[in-house]
Structures are given as C-alpha cells and as structure tokens.
Design a protein around this motif. Structure first.
Motif, PDB file in Angstrom:
ATOM      1  N   VAL A 433      -6.880   4.712  -1.182  1.00  0.00           N
ATOM      2  CA  VAL A 433      -6.520   3.579  -0.334  1.00  0.00           C
ATOM      3  C   VAL A 433      -6.284   4.061   1.101  1.00  0.00           C
ATOM      4  O   VAL A 433      -6.781   3.451   2.063  1.00  0.00           O
ATOM      5  CB  VAL A 433      -5.261   2.862  -0.883  1.00  0.00           C
ATOM      6  N   ILE A 444      -9.550  -2.582   1.766  1.00  0.00           N
ATOM      7  CA  ILE A 444      -8.976  -1.855   0.634  1.00  0.00           C
ATOM      8  C   ILE A 444      -7.515  -2.223   0.418  1.00  0.00           C
ATOM      9  O   ILE A 444      -6.959  -2.045  -0.665  1.00  0.00           O
ATOM     10  CB  ILE A 444      -9.117  -0.321   0.849  1.00  0.00           C
ATOM     11  N   ALA A 448      -4.786  -2.683  -3.022  1.00  0.00           N
ATOM     12  CA  ALA A 448      -3.419  -2.176  -3.178  1.00  0.00           C
ATOM     13  C   ALA A 448      -2.443  -3.317  -3.481  1.00  0.00           C
ATOM     14  O   ALA A 448      -1.572  -3.195  -4.355  1.00  0.00           O
ATOM     15  CB  ALA A 448      -2.985  -1.424  -1.918  1.00  0.00           C
TER      16      ALA A 448
END
Length: 476
Positions: A433, A444, A448
């Motif tokens: 990440v 991205i 998460a």
C-alpha cells in the motif's frame, strides 16, 4: 415511400364491484365453473335485469379521471349476435349514447414531448362467458358472464407501438389508482384489442385496417403492432391489396394470423334495451363522484418532483403503484430527507422485494422504519453499509432499526484510538500500500480502507477510517 401507423386501441376493464352488472351474482375471480350464475346472467326466459348503480358511478369516475364529458341522459342498448359465450344471444351495452365521450390522455414521449391521445368514448357493458378449449371439445364457463366492464375506445391518434405502450401504461395506472378496476391482465380484468392501418407519411386518408386480438400483455401489444406494421408495409410495397381483417397474435411464432375477414361491417342490429330505464345523471351526482377521485399517479409524480425535488426518474418509478407512492410519501415526510428515502426504497428495499416476490403492501414494517433507518445513519449510530444489514433484518422481522442495532450489537465504532490501531496493523501487513501510494497509485488507499472495514466487520466509522488511512500512509 415512407409509411406511418394509424393505431386505435379498445380496452376492456372489468369494474371493481362485488356483484354483476344486472344481477346479484358475485364477480369474484375463479370458482368452480358455472357456480357464479343465476337466471338473469344466464339469460333464462322471464328473467329481468336491474342495472347496478355502482357500475354507473365507476364508469363516471373513469370518465372524469380521463377528462371526458359525461352523458347526462343515456340508455342501455342490445347488441345482437350469436356466440356460445353469450347466453342471451345479445349483449347489453351502449351504442349511440355512451356514458362518457371526448376525453384524452397525455403521454410523454422519449424525446420529452407531450402528446395527447384522444378518447372517443367510454361505455359500460356486460362481459361474456369464457370458452375452454379441450380435447373433448369446447366448454363454456358462464361465471364471467354479466361481470361489469367499461370499454375505453381511443381515437386513432397513436402512431407507433411504443406510443401504444405508453398510453396503455398510463391508462392502467389511472384506472388502478381510482379503484375503478384492478387491471389484472393475468385474470382477464384488463384486455386490449388494437386497430392498425398504414398510410404514406404526410397524407390524411386512413388505410385498410386490421383488428388484432389475443394480446395478454403490454409487451405483446407492442410486438403485435410492430409486426403488423411491417406486414402491411411489405404487402403494400409489393402491390398486394389489403382487406379488413380480424387477426390474432400468435405469441409462439411472434406473428399475427387471420381469424376472419370483415369486408362488410357487422350488423349487430342495435336497439334500446326495453327492460332498463333511461339513465338520468345529475350534475350533483357527477360532482359527488368527482370528489372520490384521488390524486392520480401523474399528479403524484409532478408533486414529488416539485415538493421533494426528486429526479424525474425517481418520481416516475415511485408512482408506478399506489402502495409504493404512499409508502414513499410517508417515509419522505417522516425522515425529512426525500432523496435518501427514495434511494433506500428504490434500491435495497426493491431488491429484497424482487427476490422474495413480494409487494409494498406485504412489508412487515411501516414507512417510519425507513425514516428511523435514515436517522440512525445520519447521526452516526451506524454506517450505510451496516444500514443494508439492518434493512434486511427489518424486511425479515418487521422490527425497527434501533431495536435491531441494539439486539445485534451493530452500533458504529467511533473510537479513533481503537480504529487507529487497526489501521496501522493493516498497513503493517500490506506494505505494498505504501509503495504503490508513493509511486502515484493513490487508488490503493481504497484497498486499505476496505481491509480496515473488513477487520471491524463494517462497524468502524467510514469517515474516520478514510481520514486515518490517509494520515498514516502519508507519515510512512
């Protein structure tokens, strides 16, 4: 040469009365064959009809809702013909003095243009029996004989099969909303015949028409009219001579086929029904009926757009049925957030109803359930994602959101410290990440956030999660 259709529709709608038009037999659908009958609806010698007053009132109601003039002095007539499902060998109907005349329905075309379709007349009459074709021969069930009908005859103002569908859809919604008819096509309480001819665009004279029968859905009407237009154009282009015909729609082969030729008009030898008195309809009676007409679906749609500032699409979908419109209207007022109410009802609630095959009137909870769901999401008690789970529980149990949240422990986690620990754990376990974010792949972060929500079983406050993920990624 470019052609256009000239289409007129004849719609029969069974009226929502408990008894038949000229006797006291029940109008209930179904029942053992030939058990909802008596000497009057069987046309036995010496039996005399008596006109059901509610039939006249429902006919007036339909006429007023469809912008018609009401015929104040009218009568019933005999339409003479022999057919096995017509027990008297004549039908009591209306000929020269129909109950309603000169009405209209406005439809909205795909372009946004409003087109007015004229209504020639609405008359009341009795339904015929039902023929049952079996391997042993044709049987007759007279349970339907004498069930009251209105016939709504449009003017030949319709030009395409799509316009016909729009007209029928709006007509059905008005009759249903007024409780004039239940309009259940699957039970035969709404039936449609179509007359169609073609002519060269820009010309006035009508062509040779065909009448199409045996259409049991609006989609069938649209397909049949489209097919018949193409058939007639092909015939005329090839130099063939068209004749006046009655044709049936063959659903299996998607085509119309000839039932009978109608080179000459049928002579039904109409004459006044001597066993029934003249209809005298006062202005007072008409105004009393007018007071019973509810807000019509297209009027509701316009109000939802103006009052609740809904998009036109939402307002249209929410007014397709009375029950849906009433449910939304109440939820919008209670929640004070019409758009949120619309989203929940048109989205997740409609999905659940479609899966289970249920209707709004079958719901186990009232509109206040939607209002409470919107409230607990707005005040941060739960997230929208948890709201979907709560709605499913409401759908199954009928319990209100607050009770479900308490019972299932679904309250949203707003503890920043606890959420921060989970965020850091997710980032530690997913070092890619940080790498992808620093290389410019900011999307991205969504991954998460999703991992954090998964770890908290969807109960972490999404706003806090997003904020903390961005904050911690930027630090590393």
């Amino acid at each position: 040469m470019e052609f256009e259709s000239v289409i007129g529709l004849e719609v029969h709608a069974e009226l929502l009365t408990k008894t038949k038009i000229y006797c006291g037999c029940t109008t209930e659908f179904g029942g053992k064959a030939n058990t909802h009958v008596c000497p009057i609806c069987l046309g036995l010698p010496g039996s005399l009809p008596q006109l059901n007053k509610q039939v006249v009132e429902l006919g007036i109601k339909a006429g007023l809702a469809l912008n018609c003039e009401i015929t104040k002095v009218g009568r019933m007539d005999r339409k003479n013909y022999f057919y096995p499902d017509c027990p008297k060998n004549y039908q009591i109907t209306q000929d020269e003095l129909p109950l309603c005349r000169n009405g209209y329905i406005d439809i909205e075309l795909e372009s946004g243009e409003i087109k007015r379709i004229g209504i020639e007349r609405i008359h009341i009459e009795e339904d015929a029996g039902k023929l049952l074709h079996t391997k042993r021969g044709t049987l007759v069930d007279f349970n339907r004989a004498g069930v009251p009908l209105i016939e709504v005859v449009s003017k030949p103002d319709i030009r395409t099969s799509e316009e016909a569908t729009l007209y029928l859809t709006k007509l059905k919604s008005i009759l249903s909303s007024c409780k004039v008819s239940d309009c259940k096509m699957e039970e035969g309480s709404l039936r449609c015949d179509a007359n169609i001819s073609i002519r060269e665009k820009g010309t006035e004279p009508f062509g040779i028409r065909s009448e199409i029968k045996n259409m049991n859905s609006f989609k069938a009407v649209e397909k049949a009219l489209h097919y018949e237009f193409e058939r007639q154009v092909k015939a005329v282009t090839a130099g063939e001579k068209l004749t006046v015909e009655t044709r049936r729609w063959d659903e299996t082969n998607n085509e119309t086929t000839v039932m009978r030729s109608k080179e000459e008009a049928n002579d039904y030898r109409y004459f006044p029904e001597g066993d029934l008195v003249t209809l005298n309809i006062s202005d007072e009676w008409i105004e009393n009926v007018r007071k019973t007409i509810p807000e019509l679906p297209h009027e509701k749609e316009a109000r939802f757009i103006k009052e609740y500032e809904l998009p036109k699409y939402d307002a249209h979908v929410l007014t397709l049925t009375d029950s849906m419109a009433e449910f939304f209207d109440e939820a919008a007022k209670l929640s004070k957030d019409p758009k949120a109410a619309s989203n929940w009802i048109m989205g997740d609630l409609s999905r659940l109803m479609n899966v289970e095959g249920t209707w709004v009137e079958d719901l186990k909870f009232a509109p206040n359930g939607i209002a409470e769901l919107i409230e607990v999401i707005k005040d941060g008690t739960i997230s929208s994602a948890i709201g979907k789970q709560v709605l499913e529980a409401m759908f199954e149990s009928g319990k209100l959101p607050k009770a479900i949240i308490e019972e299932k422990g679904l309250k949203q986690n707003n503890d920043e410290g606890a959420i921060l620990e989970i965020v850091n754990k997710v980032l530690d376990e997913n070092p890619q990440v940080i790498e992808q974010y620093k290389s410019g792949k900011t999307r991205i972060l969504g991954f998460a956030v999703g991992q954090v929500m998964k770890a908290t079983k969807g109960q972490a406050n999404p706003g806090i999660v997003n904020q903390l993920v961005e904050q911690e990624v930027a630090k590393r």
